[in-house]
Design an enzyme around this catalytic site. Structure first.
Site, PDB file in Angstrom:
ATOM      1  N   CYS A  46      -1.674   1.305   7.100  1.00 24.49           N
ATOM      2  CA  CYS A  46      -2.716   1.072   6.092  1.00 24.49           C
ATOM      3  C   CYS A  46      -2.205   1.310   4.678  1.00 24.49           C
ATOM      4  O   CYS A  46      -1.193   1.967   4.454  1.00 24.49           O
ATOM      5  CB  CYS A  46      -3.928   1.949   6.373  1.00 24.49           C
ATOM      6  SG  CYS A  46      -3.657   3.675   6.011  1.00 24.49           S
ATOM      7  N   CYS A  48      -3.469   3.163   2.335  1.00 24.45           N
ATOM      8  CA  CYS A  48      -3.492   4.541   1.830  1.00 24.45           C
ATOM      9  C   CYS A  48      -2.298   5.345   2.337  1.00 24.45           C
ATOM     10  O   CYS A  48      -1.893   6.313   1.696  1.00 24.45           O
ATOM     11  CB  CYS A  48      -4.822   5.239   2.122  1.00 24.45           C
ATOM     12  SG  CYS A  48      -5.251   5.463   3.825  1.00 24.45           S
TER      13      CYS A  48
END
Length: 136
Positions: A46, A48
Site C-alpha cells: 500500500c 502508506c
C-alpha cells in the site's frame, strides 16, 4: 499473493538497510526469542507503507539508541510469517503496514496502520525514536 517481482523493490527498501526478512512462523519465533530489542515491520504494497512506514522505520534507525535486531514480514506474500507475527502482536488487531517493538520477546510498543496512514515518515520516525529511547 503478490508476485515476487512486484514486491522485490518494496522488500529491498528495508533489507538494504539491514532488515532481515522472515518467511516462516519458525523464523518469526526465532527472531522474537532473541535477547534485546527487535523492531518488526509488517511490510505492505500500500501507499502508506511506501510513503510513511518504510521511510519512517529507516529514518528511526539513525537515532543513537536503536533496536538490536530489525526484521520484516510481508503481508500478502509471507502468509505464515505474517500470521505468526500478528499472534505476537495480540491484543492489537491485524493491520498492515504495522510496526512493533519487542524487548526480550515482549511487545512494548506498537504502531498500527491508523497510526501510520496519513502521517509523514518523520512523525513515524519520531514515534519510534521515542520508543527506542525508552526501551533500547
Amino acid at each position: 499473493m503478490y508476485p515476487a517481482e512486484l514486491v522485490k523493490p518494496m522488500r529491498e527498501d528495508l533489507t538494504k538497510v539491514g532488515f532481515e526478512e522472515l518467511h516462516t512462523a519458525q523464523d518469526v519465533d526465532a527472531a522474537l526469542a532473541k535477547e534485546g530489542t527487535t523492531l518488526l515491520v509488517v511490510n505492505s504494497v500500500c501507499g502508506c507503507a511506501a510513503a510513511n512506514a518504510r521511510p519512517g522505520a529507516r529514518m528511526s534507525l539513525q537515532n543513537e539508541k536503536h533496536p538490536d535486531h530489525t526484521v520484516t514480514v510481508f503481508a500478502g506474500v509471507d502468509k505464515e510469517a505474517v500470521d505468526k507475527a500478528r499472534q505476537h502482536m495480540v491484543p492489537f488487531p491485524p493491520s498492515s503496514p504495522s510496526i512493533a517493538l519487542f524487548k526480550d520477546g515482549e511487545l512494548v510498543h506498537m504502531l498500527e496502520r491508523h497510526h501510520i496512514e496519513g502521517r509523514p515518515a518523520e512523525i513515524i520516525a519520531e514515534n519510534l525514536v521515542d520508543a527506542y529511547n525508552q526501551y533500547c
